[in-house]
Design an enzyme around this catalytic site. Sequence first.
Site, PDB file in Angstrom:
ATOM      1  N   ASP A   1       0.832  -1.207   0.000  1.00 25.65           N
ATOM      2  CA  ASP A   1       0.000   0.000   0.000  1.00 25.65           C
ATOM      3  C   ASP A   1       0.867   1.259   0.000  1.00 25.65           C
ATOM      4  OD1 ASP A   1      -1.260  -2.378   1.432  1.00 25.65           O
ATOM      5  OD2 ASP A   1      -3.017  -1.178   0.932  1.00 25.65           O
TER       6      ASP A   1
ATOM      7  N   ASP B   1      -1.321  -2.796  -4.010  1.00 22.04           N
ATOM      8  CA  ASP B   1      -1.596  -1.360  -3.927  1.00 22.04           C
ATOM      9  C   ASP B   1      -0.307  -0.565  -4.116  1.00 22.04           C
ATOM     10  OD1 ASP B   1      -4.268  -1.826  -3.752  1.00 22.04           O
ATOM     11  OD2 ASP B   1      -4.518  -1.068  -1.709  1.00 22.04           O
TER      12      ASP B   1
ATOM     13  N   TYR C   1      -1.754   3.965  -6.353  1.00 24.41           N
ATOM     14  CA  TYR C   1      -2.967   4.713  -6.020  1.00 24.41           C
ATOM     15  C   TYR C   1      -3.322   5.700  -7.132  1.00 24.41           C
ATOM     16  CZ  TYR C   1      -3.177   2.542  -1.477  1.00 24.41           C
ATOM     17  OH  TYR C   1      -3.280   1.602  -0.489  1.00 24.41           O
TER      18      TYR C   1
ATOM     19  N   ASN D   1      -6.476  -3.923  -4.591  1.00 27.82           N
ATOM     20  CA  ASN D   1      -7.724  -3.388  -5.148  1.00 27.82           C
ATOM     21  C   ASN D   1      -7.501  -2.104  -5.942  1.00 27.82           C
ATOM     22  OD1 ASN D   1      -7.141  -2.699  -2.320  1.00 27.82           O
ATOM     23  ND2 ASN D   1      -8.842  -1.265  -2.532  1.00 27.82           N
TER      24      ASN D   1
ATOM     25  N   HIS E   1      -2.920  -9.703  -1.092  1.00 29.37           N
ATOM     26  CA  HIS E   1      -3.223  -8.317  -0.705  1.00 29.37           C
ATOM     27  C   HIS E   1      -4.131  -8.221   0.534  1.00 29.37           C
ATOM     28  CE1 HIS E   1      -3.455  -4.050  -0.924  1.00 29.37           C
ATOM     29  NE2 HIS E   1      -4.760  -4.066  -1.060  1.00 29.37           N
TER      30      HIS E   1
ATOM     31  N   HIS F   1     -11.376  -3.053   6.729  1.00 28.91           N
ATOM     32  CA  HIS F   1     -11.430  -4.181   5.795  1.00 28.91           C
ATOM     33  C   HIS F   1     -11.812  -5.513   6.443  1.00 28.91           C
ATOM     34  CE1 HIS F   1     -10.009  -1.539   2.724  1.00 28.91           C
ATOM     35  NE2 HIS F   1      -8.881  -1.296   3.341  1.00 28.91           N
TER      36      HIS F   1
ATOM     37  N   HIS G   1      -3.243  -4.053   2.398  1.00 31.71           N
ATOM     38  CA  HIS G   1      -4.639  -3.618   2.408  1.00 31.71           C
ATOM     39  C   HIS G   1      -5.012  -2.803   3.653  1.00 31.71           C
ATOM     40  CE1 HIS G   1      -8.424  -3.546   0.431  1.00 31.71           C
ATOM     41  NE2 HIS G   1      -9.044  -4.470   1.128  1.00 31.71           N
ATOM     42  N   VAL G   2      -4.773  -3.337   4.829  1.00 30.92           N
ATOM     43  CA  VAL G   2      -5.018  -2.576   6.051  1.00 30.92           C
ATOM     44  C   VAL G   2      -3.788  -1.699   6.289  1.00 30.92           C
ATOM     45  CG1 VAL G   2      -5.352  -2.722   8.551  1.00 30.92           C
ATOM     46  CG2 VAL G   2      -6.499  -4.355   7.028  1.00 30.92           C
ATOM     47  N   HIS G   3      -4.018  -0.394   6.412  1.00 27.21           N
ATOM     48  CA  HIS G   3      -2.891   0.543   6.475  1.00 27.21           C
ATOM     49  C   HIS G   3      -2.345   0.631   7.894  1.00 27.21           C
ATOM     50  CE1 HIS G   3      -4.872   2.485   2.735  1.00 27.21           C
ATOM     51  NE2 HIS G   3      -4.331   1.321   2.485  1.00 27.21           N
TER      52      HIS G   3
HETATM   53 FE   LIG Z   1      -5.944  -2.317  -0.623  1.00 26.88          FE
END
Ligand SMILES: [Fe+2]
Length: 431
Positions: free
Chosen positions: A148, A175, A178, A208, A292, A302, A331-333
């Site tokens: 990410d 990710d 962006y 995603n 991811h 998420h 995915h989870v920041h």
């Molecule tokens: Fe993501």
Amino acid sequence: MSPKLWLPVILVVVFAGATDVAGAYNRPPPQDTLIESLAGDSDPTTPQQVHISLAGENGIRISWITNTHTLPTVYYGISSGKYDHSANGTISSYEYLTYTSGEIHDVVIGPLDPNTIYYYCFALGTTHGYSFKTPPASFPIKFVISGDLGQTGWTKSTLEHISQTNYDVLLLPGDLSYADMLQPLWDSYGRLVEPLASQRTWMVTQGNHEVERIPAIHPSPLTAYNARWHMPFEESGSTSNLYYSFEVSGVHVIMLGSYTDFDSASDQYQWLEADLQKVDRNKTPWLVVLVHAPWYNTNYAHQDEKESVDMMESMEGLLYKARVDIVFAGHVHAYERFNRVYNQESDDCGPVHITIGDGGNREGLASKYKEPQPTISAFREASFGHGEFEVVNGSYALWSWHRNDDDESVQSDLVWIKSLVSNPACNKLVI
Ligand SMILES: [Fe+2]
Ligand SMILES: *[C@@H]1O[C@H](CO)[C@@H](O)[C@H](O)[C@H]1NC(C)=O
Ligand SMILES: *[C@@H]1O[C@H](CO)[C@@H](O)[C@H](O)[C@H]1NC(C)=O
């Protein structure tokens, strides 16, 4: 699952004051995309967005973009300025709404020697020269991992910290840019990461934010990602750039695709099953997977997405039977490390799950966690940062997480991980 079996498997190294520092650290708010990284070179023949990846045994794929036609040729050699080898490849481009990409050049060079610096360029007599180092043939090897990533000031800090680690291979669990449909942001991202990605192999899988599908208008997903980040799927017997594997220095790495089919009838599932069967733990004692959307996650962000819940239901058993050592996700920041788990419970023969979606993107951090912290979750913190996975030998690897205290990199989690093949209680079940 009993603590006495568990203790020798992971020895947690406690850092004096680590929790105090974590508590005192004031986490930064989201930042927007870096404006300076948007500018490109005005000469359309100038190579830009150079990045490299592993391609089969002893091969490296080099990718770069020019805004006008130039040959897909790489000149390379082991002395600076002396390019005594060359290789040709292919050119492609893609369209997305009103945007047409530059020429994307894709050339595989090799066979190359391990642990060696190569110098390369795209036209003889040019001032644009590059170099990279190939990974070592055997242990030790150092991976850097950060998902990410995005392209903000926080991303820049993360990249600066990573560039100081003397790593061999970067793993990115999805990710990347962006860009979110604004295609020039893929170009600015390529320019932002080039100083690192042209010098060490970057191995990525999709998130995603790579999907960029617009029903009826641009119905095919992952167009820019597949065109720009060609990973060695052909070399690993996969039919899709969205999932593949590679072997480096005694580690078998599997990149799974969260945003393509993963049910038991899918091509991905069949490929994964066959790939796991091919793993020879004498040759690659370590088995690592990236995906991811995290399968284990105690952050409120998420939860209950099908890419987490359904994919885990489909594939967790396969990974468990194959004795996968570690599953990295993004995915989870935030950062979260689990103990070895299987089927929601501690299990000495299950993988360590690590969420490392904290590269620094513009959406900011996911800082709300479920309380109390479940016992399977060993460490969690919502800060930007990166991870380092140093595989010392076939039995031991050192995992560390480095938080960005703004511009400074602070090592905040450190743990020795023992490989499953070296645990007699687990290795008898290896398929
Ligand atoms: Fe993501
Ligand atoms: C690459 O292509 C050029 C131009 O078509 C050709 O002259 C050259 O011999 C090729 N090099 C290799 C290594 O195949
Ligand atoms: C592997 O490395 C660890 C940590 O440095 C060391 O304690 C162990 O003896 C090594 N094992 C082998 C088989 O070399």
